[in-house]
Design a protein around this motif. Structure first.
Motif: not given
Length: 946
Positions: A482, A484, A550, A523-525, A486
């Motif tokens: 995971y 992220m 993403q 966000n990337q999973y 921001q």
């Protein structure tokens, strides 16, 4: 009379005898074991009997023979060592013959003698065991208070450049460990620049396996040059470190220190720095690993499968990606900066549990006053000039936390958890006066007064589980991640633009007063799986799957500023405001077949990968949807690699791969950026991923007997759907750019390196060179421009280390860049960038040391009459003081000629640019350093015996 004649004849006889004794001889012999079998590849050294200083060294050949040629005919101490045998030590007396043949020299196995006798032998300066070279630090003298970096400069086969980058055996050292443990991540310089030389007992240089081979248990033939620093036992008891305080003219000052405490299981380290001398905490290169980018190395980023077949994502410092990159670091040749940094490192290492952690904060405030000249080429042999005088004030503060936990659950199962995070708080101001000239006549002017602030947070996390089956070679790995990023940024943009003799300019461009606020989050999973099945002892099948999602959301609000009666009011600018949502779905599945046997690793694989790019944008969050982006892209990515260990430190490697890189979120956003009204950019939601076909091969050779190293290689890349930036330049010289795809660009070039000792342990020469040719495409006012760059670079370095009294390190580099433009051939040009440097260290009586560094830079471009020569010289003198030898007083003069100036020049696409930045010039410093453990032990005369 008879006595005089007799004396004359005696003297004549002695003279004849003395004349027959050679001044230089060859010393040879043969190493055998107790069964009279020859011993190939044993380490052989000639030492001085007095203090065991290394004179010459080598290895026995396949028949166990060795020979030292053309050495002085004096007494020596000969030492022969080999794994599993007691070291042999023998006195070698001066010889009356040109060849001193020592005959057979017998070594005894350790198993027979270890418990029966105590051996007292001279310390071996180095030992060679396969591809590992181990140096005895006590055999290489350095001035008191020296760092590990200073010690490495003395080691045969090791080179340190002016930036502190390390090469060993002709290859870049990627990782430095302390007692086998990471030190502030895997950044080599944090260890070599902060640890004291006196703390080190041994330095080991070897080729470590890659993360991939460690996970799978299959040797992929790829090696990573690694250096391990082994601490003295006395430094594992209690702490050690030092503190430096300095003050100087022009109110310059510096404070720095470090503290370390290590034992067999734990490591603790602290480093700190505060200065206004342009000494940044850590530069971009220094932070490649420590800052968290190590999370993107194979095995850490958890994207299984052959490398380079995976698309590359660069998580930049911008709003579009997940970023763990530095915003600080000083450059002594750019502006005036005040810098501060502090870091903590803690490691816990046992047989089954490994935990590494570090926290680092650095901040930098930089003032840049610059003058820049740029010539932009248009079609039909036209061009225009830009002259820019600007002032920038930038501040950035960065917190970084890096964690890695590895647990051996049992002999078959392992769990790895990695987390790297970064928080940045930054602000800046930018003022600029720009003049635009066409045909030497003023066409327009721009005055800019911008300022802004930004804070951002990023985190990169992954967990890897790997299982080894009982069947040898069969393994399985599963990962999840995971990431992220921001960011919240705001900017106040004010620019006044005057256009002469033009009536077509939009009034909105002439006077810009805007507030810009941008909020973004990405966000990337991701998840990956890998299965390795041994088909035989030599063949392995590797199957992998990667998937990721993403999601990026960007809200950009632009308001116009209206001033009335000294009061400001605001109004939304719909055509510049955007709300944008973007998704990139990625899937890759593939397999490869590997052959691994006796050093030969040959692998071939194929992967299929698919991208789905979806996006939606509106003018602002209050209006309805205006546009939708939906793109599908599929491709096969082959990979073929050859890695061949030819034994005796010779390596051959080659690779062909196809890599695919999706467009950045910023380039996909249909957002107009007019922060510089003369260069307006806009994204393109219709971009396709870029496909790169790459071919490379290389050869490395290192001879541990002669310390001669050679490397050479070649690479060739072609680009399909390359992302380039079209330029449209109107009659008012306003440039608008937009990313598009284009096919046809390429880059290629060979490189080489050759290092050899002029005299072993005393003088070493290194030669390096490369050529780089590229074709870059871009559209200028809808006309395709081909820019061809031919670059030639060659460098050389001479290391002289004749004694602990005098050392000299000299370097020279020559660079020529030829640039040719298809749309404006009259502006073709040749740029010269040359650099000459030297560093000298001298030890005077009574413990006084002198150091001087000189650098001479030459920048030249005859086409535009640019010829800049900058000589820089620093000098320092210091002395160790106090009975305990724990303190140092140093006086330093920086930039004695007062010529320091930041100069850059470049030629690319359709322009040539030159920039000069005022920077810190001549000043003087007086510093005091206190060493917690003292330096007396480092400088004591070594005994000849253990």
């Amino acid at each position: 009379m008879k006595k005089a004649i007799t004396l004359f004849l005696c003297l004549l006889g002695y003279g004849v005898v003395f004349a027959q004794v050679p001044t230089r001889i060859n010393i040879k012999g043969t190493a055998i074991d107790s069964s009279n079998s020859v011993m190939p590849f044993a380490t052989v050294m000639l030492l001085t009997p007095k203090d065991s200083t290394l004179v010459n060294f080598g290895r026995t050949d396949e028949k166990g023979a060795f020979e030292f040629r053309n050495v002085k005919n004096i007494g020596y101490l000969l030492k022969i060592s080999s794994v599993g045998y007691l070291p042999l030590q023998q006195d070698v007396k001066p010889s009356d013959k040109a060849i001193n043949d020592l005959g057979n020299l017998k070594l005894k196995p350790i198993a027979q003698e270890l418990m029966e006798v105590v051996i007292r032998t001279a310390k071996a300066p180095l030992s060679i065991k396969g591809d590992t070279i181990e140096y005895n630090a006590a055999s290489f003298k350095v001035p008191p208070g020296s760092t590990v970096e200073d010690l490495l400069r003395k080691l045969p086969g090791v080179q340190i450049d002016q930036e502190g980058n390390i090469k060993a055996q002709g290859q870049d050292v990627k990782k430095v460990t302390v007692d086998g443990k990471q030190f502030f991540g895997t950044d080599p310089k944090l260890a070599t620049k902060n640890l004291p030389a006196e703390a080190i007992t041994k330095i080991q240089v070897f080729n470590d396996k890659t993360e991939q081979s460690k996970v799978t248990g299959i040797d992929d033939g790829k090696k990573e040059k690694t250096m391990n620093l082994e601490l003295k036992e006395s430094f594992k008891k209690g702490g050690f470190g030092k503190v430096t305080v300095a003050g100087g003219t022009d109110q310059r000052g510096e404070f720095k220190g470090n503290y370390n405490k290590f034992d067999s299981k734990q490591q603790f380290a602290f480093i700190g720095n505060l200065n206004n001398t342009n000494q940044g905490g850590i530069s971009w290169d220094d932070y490649q690993d420590f800052k968290g980018s190590s999370a993107f190395n194979w095995g850490d980023d958890a994207d299984f499968g052959f490398s380079s077949g995976r698309r590359f994502i660069y998580f930049g410092e911008e709003d579009e990606g997940v970023s763990i990159s530095p915003s600080g670091g000083g450059n002594r040749n750019r502006g005036f900066s005040t810098n501060g940094s502090a870091g903590l490192n803690y490691n816990y290492d046992t047989k089954k549990t490994k935990f590494t952690s570090s926290y680092y904060y650095n901040q930098s405030r930089t003032v840049l006053d610059s003058y820049a000249f740029r010539k932009t080429f248009l079609q039909n042999n036209e061009s225009f000039d830009t002259r820019d005088s600007s002032n920038r004030v930038n501040f950035s503060g960065n917190h970084r936390v890096n964690l890695r936990f590895q647990k051996e659950l049992d002999s078959l199962n392992t769990l790895i958890v990695i987390s790297n995070s970064r928080f940045t708080d930054a602000n800046n101001s930018y003022g600029s006066t720009q003049n635009y000239l066409r045909n030497s006549l003023l066409s327009s002017t721009t005055d800019i007064d911008n300022n802004g602030a930004k804070n951002s947070f990023g985190t990169v996390n992954s967990a890897i589980y790997r299982h080894k089956f009982k069947k040898k070679g069969r393994s399985f790995a599963l990962s999840a991640g995971y990431n992220m990023n921001q960011a919240d940024a705001n900017a106040r943009q004010i620019s006044l633009n005057n256009f002469y003799n033009s009536t077509t300019v939009n009034e909105a461009i002439k006077n810009i007063r805007q507030l810009n606020n941008t909020n973004s989050i990405t966000n990337q999973y991701k998840a990956s799986a890998l299965f390795v099945e041994p088909l035989s002892k030599k063949f392995f099948l590797e199957t992998f799957y990667n998937t990721s999602l993403q999601i990026s959301t960007v809200n950009r609000n632009v308001d116009s500023i209206f001033v009335k009666d000294e009061k400001e009011t605001y109004g939304v600018v719909n055509e510049l405001s955007r709300a944008y949502n973007n998704e990139i779905r990625y899937n890759r599945i593939g397999t490869s077949l590997r052959y691994s046997y006796k050093g030969l690793n040959l692998a071939g694989g194929l992967a299929w990968q698919h991208y789905l790019l979806k996006g939606e944008f509106i003018n602002n969050k209050l209006t309805q949807a205006k546009g939708i982006v939906s793109r599908n892209f599929s491709a096969f990515a082959p990979n073929v690699s050859l890695n061949y260990d030819l034994k005796n430190n010779r390596y051959l490697y080659s690779e062909y791969n196809v890599s695919i890189q999706e467009p950045s979120v910023r380039d996909l956003q249909p957002i107009v950026d007019n922060s510089n009204p003369r260069y307006i950019s806009e994204g393109n939601p219709n971009l396709l991923p870029q496909v790169t076909n790459s071919v490379s091969f290389g050869f490395n050779k290192f001879d541990p007997a002669t310390f001669i190293n050679l490397y050479t290689g070649f690479s060739y890349d072609t680009y399909k759907n390359q992302v380039i930036y079209n330029q449209t330049i109107d009659e008012n010289l306003i440039t608008r750019t937009k990313p598009v795809n284009i096919t046809g660009g390429w880059s290629t070039g060979p490189y080489f390196g050759f290092g050899f000792p002029l005299k072993k342990t005393k003088a070493t020469m290194n030669l390096n060179g490369n050529m780089f040719f590229s074709k870059n495409l871009t559209y200028i006012n809808s006309v395709l421009n081909n820019t061809n760059n031919d670059n030639y670079n060659i460098s050389m370095r001479l290391d002289l280390t004749p004694s602990d009294v005098f050392t000299f390190y000299g370097s020279a580099s020559f660079g020529i860049s030829n640039t040719k433009y298809s749309i404006n051939t009259a502006q073709n040009q040749q740029v010269f960038n040359n650099n000459f440097g030297g560093e000298m260290n001298v030890k005077f009586p009574k413990g006084i040391y002198f150091n001087t560094k000189f650098n001479y830079r030459v920048y030249k471009n005859d086409r535009f009459g640019f010829d800049q020569k900058i000589p820089l010289m620093n000098m320092s003198v210091y002395k160790i003081v106090g009975k305990a030898q724990k303190a140092e007083i140093r006086f330093t003069a920086y930039d004695i000629f007062k010529r320091n100036l930041g100069v850059t020049q470049s030629a690319s696409q359709n322009y040539v640019s030159q920039e000069q930045i005022q920077t810190l010039s001549r000043y003087f410093m007086l510093s005091f350093t206190y060493n917690m453990r003292g330096v007396k032990a480092q400088m004591r005369k070594r005994n000849s015996w253990d």
